[in-house]
Structures are given as C-alpha cells and as structure tokens.
Design a protein around this motif. Sequence first.
Motif, PDB file in Angstrom:
ATOM      1  N   ARG A   1       0.861  -1.183   0.000  1.00 15.26           N
ATOM      2  CA  ARG A   1       0.000   0.000   0.000  1.00 15.26           C
ATOM      3  C   ARG A   1       0.896   1.230   0.000  1.00 15.26           C
ATOM      4  O   ARG A   1       1.831   1.334   0.798  1.00 15.26           O
ATOM      5  CB  ARG A   1      -0.931   0.020   1.210  1.00 15.26           C
ATOM      6  CG  ARG A   1      -1.901  -1.162   1.250  1.00 15.26           C
ATOM      7  CD  ARG A   1      -2.977  -0.973   2.316  1.00 15.26           C
ATOM      8  NE  ARG A   1      -3.966   0.001   1.907  1.00 15.26           N
ATOM      9  CZ  ARG A   1      -5.019  -0.277   1.133  1.00 15.26           C
ATOM     10  NH1 ARG A   1      -5.207  -1.505   0.671  1.00 15.26           N
ATOM     11  NH2 ARG A   1      -5.867   0.664   0.805  1.00 15.26           N
TER      12      ARG A   1
ATOM     13  N   PHE B   1      -3.152   3.449  -0.828  1.00 16.39           N
ATOM     14  CA  PHE B   1      -3.763   2.786  -1.983  1.00 16.39           C
ATOM     15  C   PHE B   1      -3.087   1.448  -2.257  1.00 16.39           C
ATOM     16  O   PHE B   1      -1.860   1.333  -2.203  1.00 16.39           O
ATOM     17  CB  PHE B   1      -3.682   3.679  -3.223  1.00 16.39           C
ATOM     18  CG  PHE B   1      -4.384   4.996  -3.068  1.00 16.39           C
ATOM     19  CD1 PHE B   1      -5.767   5.072  -3.160  1.00 16.39           C
ATOM     20  CD2 PHE B   1      -3.669   6.159  -2.808  1.00 16.39           C
ATOM     21  CE1 PHE B   1      -6.427   6.288  -3.015  1.00 16.39           C
ATOM     22  CE2 PHE B   1      -4.315   7.371  -2.660  1.00 16.39           C
ATOM     23  CZ  PHE B   1      -5.700   7.435  -2.756  1.00 16.39           C
TER      24      PHE B   1
ATOM     25  N   ARG C   1      -4.907  -3.053  -6.913  1.00 16.80           N
ATOM     26  CA  ARG C   1      -6.329  -2.768  -7.192  1.00 16.80           C
ATOM     27  C   ARG C   1      -6.642  -1.281  -7.347  1.00 16.80           C
ATOM     28  O   ARG C   1      -7.713  -0.938  -7.845  1.00 16.80           O
ATOM     29  CB  ARG C   1      -7.196  -3.359  -6.075  1.00 16.80           C
ATOM     30  CG  ARG C   1      -7.177  -4.880  -6.036  1.00 16.80           C
ATOM     31  CD  ARG C   1      -8.183  -5.424  -5.040  1.00 16.80           C
ATOM     32  NE  ARG C   1      -7.814  -5.065  -3.672  1.00 16.80           N
ATOM     33  CZ  ARG C   1      -7.015  -5.815  -2.901  1.00 16.80           C
ATOM     34  NH1 ARG C   1      -6.482  -6.924  -3.379  1.00 16.80           N
ATOM     35  NH2 ARG C   1      -6.723  -5.461  -1.673  1.00 16.80           N
ATOM     36  N   GLU C   2      -5.745  -0.396  -6.917  1.00 15.75           N
ATOM     37  CA  GLU C   2      -6.049   1.044  -6.955  1.00 15.75           C
ATOM     38  C   GLU C   2      -4.938   1.821  -7.672  1.00 15.75           C
ATOM     39  O   GLU C   2      -4.517   2.885  -7.223  1.00 15.75           O
ATOM     40  CB  GLU C   2      -6.238   1.568  -5.537  1.00 15.75           C
ATOM     41  CG  GLU C   2      -7.392   0.908  -4.799  1.00 15.75           C
ATOM     42  CD  GLU C   2      -7.489   1.373  -3.346  1.00 15.75           C
ATOM     43  OE1 GLU C   2      -8.436   2.125  -3.037  1.00 15.75           O
ATOM     44  OE2 GLU C   2      -6.628   0.995  -2.539  1.00 15.75           O
TER      45      GLU C   2
ATOM     46  N   SER D   1      -5.680   5.657  -8.747  1.00 17.43           N
ATOM     47  CA  SER D   1      -5.622   6.605  -7.624  1.00 17.43           C
ATOM     48  C   SER D   1      -4.197   6.750  -7.112  1.00 17.43           C
ATOM     49  O   SER D   1      -3.763   7.847  -6.727  1.00 17.43           O
ATOM     50  CB  SER D   1      -6.533   6.120  -6.488  1.00 17.43           C
ATOM     51  OG  SER D   1      -7.886   6.081  -6.915  1.00 17.43           O
TER      52      SER D   1
END
Length: 311
Positions: free
Chosen positions: A64, A68, A72-73, A76
């Motif tokens: 992360r 984020f 998966r992100e 962003s």
Amino acid sequence: MSDAPAIVVKDLTRDFGSFRAVDSISFEVRRGEIFGFLGPNGAGKSTTIRMLNGLLLPTAGEGRVAGFDIVREQESLQEHIGYMSQRFSLYEDLTAEENLDFFGGVYGLANDRLAARIDEVLRLVGLTERRADLTRTLALGLRQRLALASAVLHEPPILFLDEPTSGVDPISRRNFWDLIYAMADRGVTILVTTHYMDEAEFCDRLVLIYQGRLIAQGTPGDLKGLVQDAILAAYPDRLGEALEVARSLPLISDAAVFGRGLHLTAADPQAAGAALRQALAARDITLERLGRVAPTLEDAFISLIQRAGEE
C-alpha cells in the motif's frame, strides 16, 4: 496528518519466469521520511520500485502506497506519487518548460495552475533562467534537476527516486541531495534507491537488499552495528602490492582500498595485524600506520552481503 505509514510492503515477490527478482520482502516507510533502498546492481531495487509505482504487478504479496493498494487502486495511486527513473524520462527536442508543460498535462494540471506550478518547480531546482533551453543542450546535472521538477510538478506526497544520481558528478549529486532535504522538510516522503554509500548516510533509515532478499534494515548507525568482525585501517607505502598481500592472508577475511589506505576485516584483529606486519615486511613494504577503526557504512554493506552470500 495521519500516523499511518506512507508505504507498507508485506511479503512482496516478483518472478520473471523461473527467476525470482524480488523474494518476499517486507518493510514500512514513515511519512516525511527519507528512506534508502540500498543494494548492488541487479539486487531487485528497481523491480521493487516499479511494483510500488503500479507499473509492474507483483507475483505475490501486497503493498500500500499513500493508502492505496498497488494492484487494485493503480489509478488513484498514480495521482499521489512522483517517480524519477534512472534514465530521466525527458523529451530532448523540447525545451525545459515544454517538458514540464507536457508532464503537467499528463498529471491533469492546466491553465493558471499549471503555469504557476511550472514557475514554482523551476525556481525549486534552479532552472528559471534555463526554461527556454532545449533539454538536449543541458548538462547531465541540469537534466537531472529537470527530471525531478517534472516528478514533483503535481505536488505528490510520496516521491520515488530510482538511482537518480547515477553518472552525475559529485557536486551535482550534493546539490541534488540539498533538493531532497528541502522536499523532506516540506513533509514529502522520499524513497530513494542508490549504490553510493555517502548518499545512503543521508537517509533516515535504510533497507539492504541482495539477490532479491531483504537482508538488513535500520538507520545507517544500526547497519554499522551489525558488523561482527573488526575493521583495521592500514596505510602502507605501496598500496596495490599491500592489497595483494592482505588478500593472501587467511586471518583477513576481506581487504579493500579505502581512500589512501586499506580497510581490512578480521575476526581476530590482533593476530591479523601481526600477520600483516610480518607479511609486508617480507616484501619491504613500509606500514606507516595500522589501527582498529569504527566500521563505515561501506564496511557494513560488504560485510552483510558477504554474510548473506555464505548463508
């Protein structure tokens, strides 16, 4: 400001076919920290950076960045990070300002906001007077600064620098690190990969990666404290010959040129010192000075990698 780490990595792994480039590494980076990623060429540093940027999918594990998920992100994530690669992704046929205008459009900046940010970053990196120069005419150190300006144009809270000073002269490297400190003072989290020991000393904390595995982490002082053997500094009059002699002695596990002398690693420094004096005298090499010294970060780097290789 949130107390949550800026970057969290858990068991991150990346395979290329049968080759494991990154092998289940885990670490955290605090907000506003200068975090060094240290290791020899081919250790897996750049592969890790690319995974954390969302440019390369991990084979296993998770990460992360700025809160984020790196898998998966990704969209962003890209809005909250800056990335400066080893090769400086600049267009040489554009001026410095035109490069920034292009990257500003990529980041979604426009009109007055983009114009203001271009002025700000050019001042930050000291290129205001060179804004109309073609990028290909700029010296390497100036292109380096322009690449940094393009990476921070959208004011990202986290900045990735992948060996940003490789091939740059020492004065430009030092000036570049002054810029890094200035951004860290503003609260930007910076993860920088390097193989320069003097640069690693500038970092708040470090991880040392070797053959895709994380083998040590902590402050520069912490890593120096992991050196188990003694370090001897020797100053002979014929450095090259003395190095050959030192490397031939069983009591000395490692020998390397360090400035005007040698740094020698030994489990028994007293016995190793006596053996070195005797061997040098037999070759008529004058030993001007010999003594035990505190390990440097370079000593720690070599020692930890050797230990990892033996294990």
